[in-house]
Design a protein around this motif. Sequence first.
Motif, PDB file in Angstrom:
ATOM      1  N   LYS A 134     -25.021   4.477  21.240  1.00  0.00           N
ATOM      2  CA  LYS A 134     -26.185   4.249  22.092  1.00  0.00           C
ATOM      3  C   LYS A 134     -27.318   3.648  21.272  1.00  0.00           C
ATOM      4  O   LYS A 134     -27.288   3.719  20.047  1.00  0.00           O
ATOM      5  CB  LYS A 134     -26.619   5.570  22.728  1.00  0.00           C
ATOM      6  N   ALA A 135     -28.291   3.094  21.977  1.00  0.00           N
ATOM      7  CA  ALA A 135     -29.378   2.404  21.280  1.00  0.00           C
ATOM      8  C   ALA A 135     -30.081   3.306  20.276  1.00  0.00           C
ATOM      9  O   ALA A 135     -30.560   2.847  19.245  1.00  0.00           O
ATOM     10  CB  ALA A 135     -30.371   1.863  22.300  1.00  0.00           C
ATOM     11  N   LEU A 136     -30.141   4.597  20.561  1.00  0.00           N
ATOM     12  CA  LEU A 136     -30.872   5.515  19.681  1.00  0.00           C
ATOM     13  C   LEU A 136     -29.958   6.276  18.720  1.00  0.00           C
ATOM     14  O   LEU A 136     -30.414   7.159  17.998  1.00  0.00           O
ATOM     15  CB  LEU A 136     -31.698   6.500  20.513  1.00  0.00           C
ATOM     16  N   THR A 137     -28.679   5.944  18.706  1.00  0.00           N
ATOM     17  CA  THR A 137     -27.774   6.587  17.745  1.00  0.00           C
ATOM     18  C   THR A 137     -28.181   6.194  16.324  1.00  0.00           C
ATOM     19  O   THR A 137     -28.306   5.000  16.034  1.00  0.00           O
ATOM     20  CB  THR A 137     -26.315   6.138  18.003  1.00  0.00           C
ATOM     21  N   PRO A 138     -28.421   7.177  15.440  1.00  0.00           N
ATOM     22  CA  PRO A 138     -28.814   6.833  14.071  1.00  0.00           C
ATOM     23  C   PRO A 138     -27.691   6.139  13.301  1.00  0.00           C
ATOM     24  O   PRO A 138     -26.509   6.338  13.615  1.00  0.00           O
ATOM     25  CB  PRO A 138     -29.129   8.194  13.426  1.00  0.00           C
ATOM     26  N   MET A 139     -28.077   5.335  12.313  1.00  0.00           N
ATOM     27  CA  MET A 139     -27.100   4.542  11.561  1.00  0.00           C
ATOM     28  C   MET A 139     -25.981   5.387  10.957  1.00  0.00           C
ATOM     29  O   MET A 139     -24.819   4.977  10.989  1.00  0.00           O
ATOM     30  CB  MET A 139     -27.810   3.732  10.469  1.00  0.00           C
ATOM     31  N   ASN A 140     -26.314   6.565  10.431  1.00  0.00           N
ATOM     32  CA  ASN A 140     -25.252   7.429   9.891  1.00  0.00           C
ATOM     33  C   ASN A 140     -24.157   7.669  10.914  1.00  0.00           C
ATOM     34  O   ASN A 140     -22.970   7.609  10.602  1.00  0.00           O
ATOM     35  CB  ASN A 140     -25.816   8.789   9.481  1.00  0.00           C
ATOM     36  N   GLU A 141     -24.589   7.962  12.139  1.00  0.00           N
ATOM     37  CA  GLU A 141     -23.616   8.252  13.198  1.00  0.00           C
ATOM     38  C   GLU A 141     -22.892   6.996  13.662  1.00  0.00           C
ATOM     39  O   GLU A 141     -21.710   7.049  13.994  1.00  0.00           O
ATOM     40  CB  GLU A 141     -24.306   8.926  14.393  1.00  0.00           C
ATOM     41  N   LEU A 142     -23.599   5.868  13.719  1.00  0.00           N
ATOM     42  CA  LEU A 142     -22.935   4.612  14.094  1.00  0.00           C
ATOM     43  C   LEU A 142     -21.816   4.322  13.103  1.00  0.00           C
ATOM     44  O   LEU A 142     -20.675   4.024  13.487  1.00  0.00           O
ATOM     45  CB  LEU A 142     -23.932   3.450  14.104  1.00  0.00           C
ATOM     46  N   LEU A 143     -22.152   4.443  11.810  1.00  0.00           N
ATOM     47  CA  LEU A 143     -21.152   4.150  10.777  1.00  0.00           C
ATOM     48  C   LEU A 143     -19.965   5.103  10.878  1.00  0.00           C
ATOM     49  O   LEU A 143     -18.814   4.678  10.765  1.00  0.00           O
ATOM     50  CB  LEU A 143     -21.789   4.232   9.383  1.00  0.00           C
ATOM     51  N   SER A 144     -20.249   6.384  11.131  1.00  0.00           N
ATOM     52  CA  SER A 144     -19.109   7.312  11.160  1.00  0.00           C
ATOM     53  C   SER A 144     -18.307   7.173  12.444  1.00  0.00           C
ATOM     54  O   SER A 144     -17.088   7.337  12.445  1.00  0.00           O
ATOM     55  CB  SER A 144     -19.544   8.761  10.896  1.00  0.00           C
TER      56      SER A 144
END
Length: 331
Positions: A165-175
């Motif tokens: 989602k647009a507000l998903t933090p980069m750490n979570e996007l990467l994982s």
Amino acid sequence: MAFPNLVLLFKLFSFLLLFRSTQSKLSADYYNKTCPKFQNIMQTILAEKQLSAPTTAAATLRVFFHDCFVNGCDSSMLIASNGFNKSERDANVNLSVAGDAFDLITRVKTALELECPGVVSCSDILAVSARDLVVMVGGPFYEVLLGRKDSRESNPSIVDKNLPKALTPMNELLSLFSSKGFSAEEMVALVGAHTIGFSHCKEFANRIFNFSKTSEFDPAYNPVFAQGLRKLCANYTKSPAMSAFNDVYTPGKFDNMYYKNLQKGLGLLSSDQAMVTDNRTKPFVDRFAANETAFFDMFARSMEKLSVYKVKENNDGDVRRRCDQFNTLQV
Ligand code: HEM
Ligand SMILES: *[C@@H]1O[C@H](CO)[C@@H](O)[C@H](O)[C@H]1NC(C)=O
Ligand SMILES: *[C@@H]1O[C@H](CO)[C@@H](O)[C@H](O)[C@H]1NC(C)=O
Ligand SMILES: *[C@@H]1O[C@H](CO)[C@@H](O)[C@H](O)[C@H]1NC(C)=O
Ligand SMILES: *[C@@H]1O[C@H](CO)[C@@H](O)[C@H](O)[C@H]1NC(C)=O
Ligand SMILES: *[C@@H]1O[C@H](CO)[C@@H](O)[C@H](O)[C@H]1NC(C)=O
Ligand SMILES: *[C@@H]1O[C@H](CO)[C@@H](O)[C@H](O)[C@H]1NC(C)=O
Ligand SMILES: CC(=O)N[C@H]1CO[C@H](CO)[C@@H](O)[C@@H]1O
């Protein structure tokens, strides 16, 4: 006496296994014998639809991404809710722009059922549609292997945790991407899909209204761009359909402008902005901004990979008769 029987049984068993595994390979010419006009029919309908509704390419690419990320490219995202329970499609983070994609798939499926009934899966239709539409709006060609089967289930409860989602933090996007086998570089290339299409104001409203005590809007934005967005979205709570182009300069063209925009503070979503702020992804943004060929190559390779993610083959799925319904009613 039991011994030779066992050997025979074992041989038969390994033969079956072998048979199954050679059967199960996706291939480029899967429909050449069973539906030779498959590519032609698709091309005609895709071109017609994209010409009359230019939002189709982006809508379809996004639906394909969401379908694949939620338990594999199996058309589970195309199932409509029925009287008994909800489907992924209706639990999706946002359906509002997907109408053209669903309409397109219905048209293609209808035409193909007339030509070769019960042969071409909805999952193959969706995968080929996404590829052909990307090419139609200027993006790279890539190989789409065929032979996917369509899922027999569509589970709304797994949608949310599988989609960024647009507000998903980069750490979570990467994982999230890494959990599905995609590197940071592949993630940055895939998000380059935001070179087309649009986003609703509510997806970035937090960045343009009451951003912080000291700034009305996110200072990472180019200020002129931010003011433009504030005007565009002024009434978004009353008019939730208000949207902005993901790529403000060349919104309908598949090119590397998305990355050039990011470098100038013209990335629309927080997640877009993060790609150029975070040092784990920035080098790829910079390379793709400088070299469109590098972007196209990596996008094509990553889409080939996405297109075969957890596909169902053989008896693991059906060829649906209608793309929005299971062949047998699920109760
Ligand atoms: C970092 C991961 C991603 C995030 C957080 C994200 C988020 C979003 C959001 C919030 C929207 C706006 C939806 C709306 O307002 O209706 C959007 C649109 C879109 N996304 Fe993504 N996305 C991501 C990755 C991808 C990927 C990998 C693809 C395809 C390969 C993709 C393709 C698209 C397209 C084409 C649109 C425009 C849809 C349209 O115009 O109908 N996105 N995305
Ligand atoms: C299958 O069909 C495609 C498209 O019509 C064609 O390009 C390809 O050469 C065919 N492959 C075989 C093995 O006949
Ligand atoms: C409904 O529930 C069944 C049983 O849990 C499930 O298999 C199916 O995928 C669900 N979704 C829809 C849209 O029927
Ligand atoms: C910003 O916050 C103030 C006070 O909390 C509120 O009155 C105002 O309506 C908000 N503005 C927007 C555009 O949301
Ligand atoms: C927002 O609403 C106000 C009052 O209803 C109207 O005057 C204005 O033109 C609208 N702005 C936009 C961008 O739609
Ligand atoms: C990225 O930034 C973090 C903190 O800002 C720093 O600790 C790290 O060394 C940097 N990594 C690279 C590869 O530059
Ligand atoms: C751009 O990228 C392509 C593909 O990675 C590469 O072959 C080419 O040398 C690059 N061009 C420049 C100017 O770096
Ligand atoms: C799940 C979700 O947030 N869906 C929203 C998608 O957008 C429409 C229209 O903006 C909303 O009504 C839904 O609630």
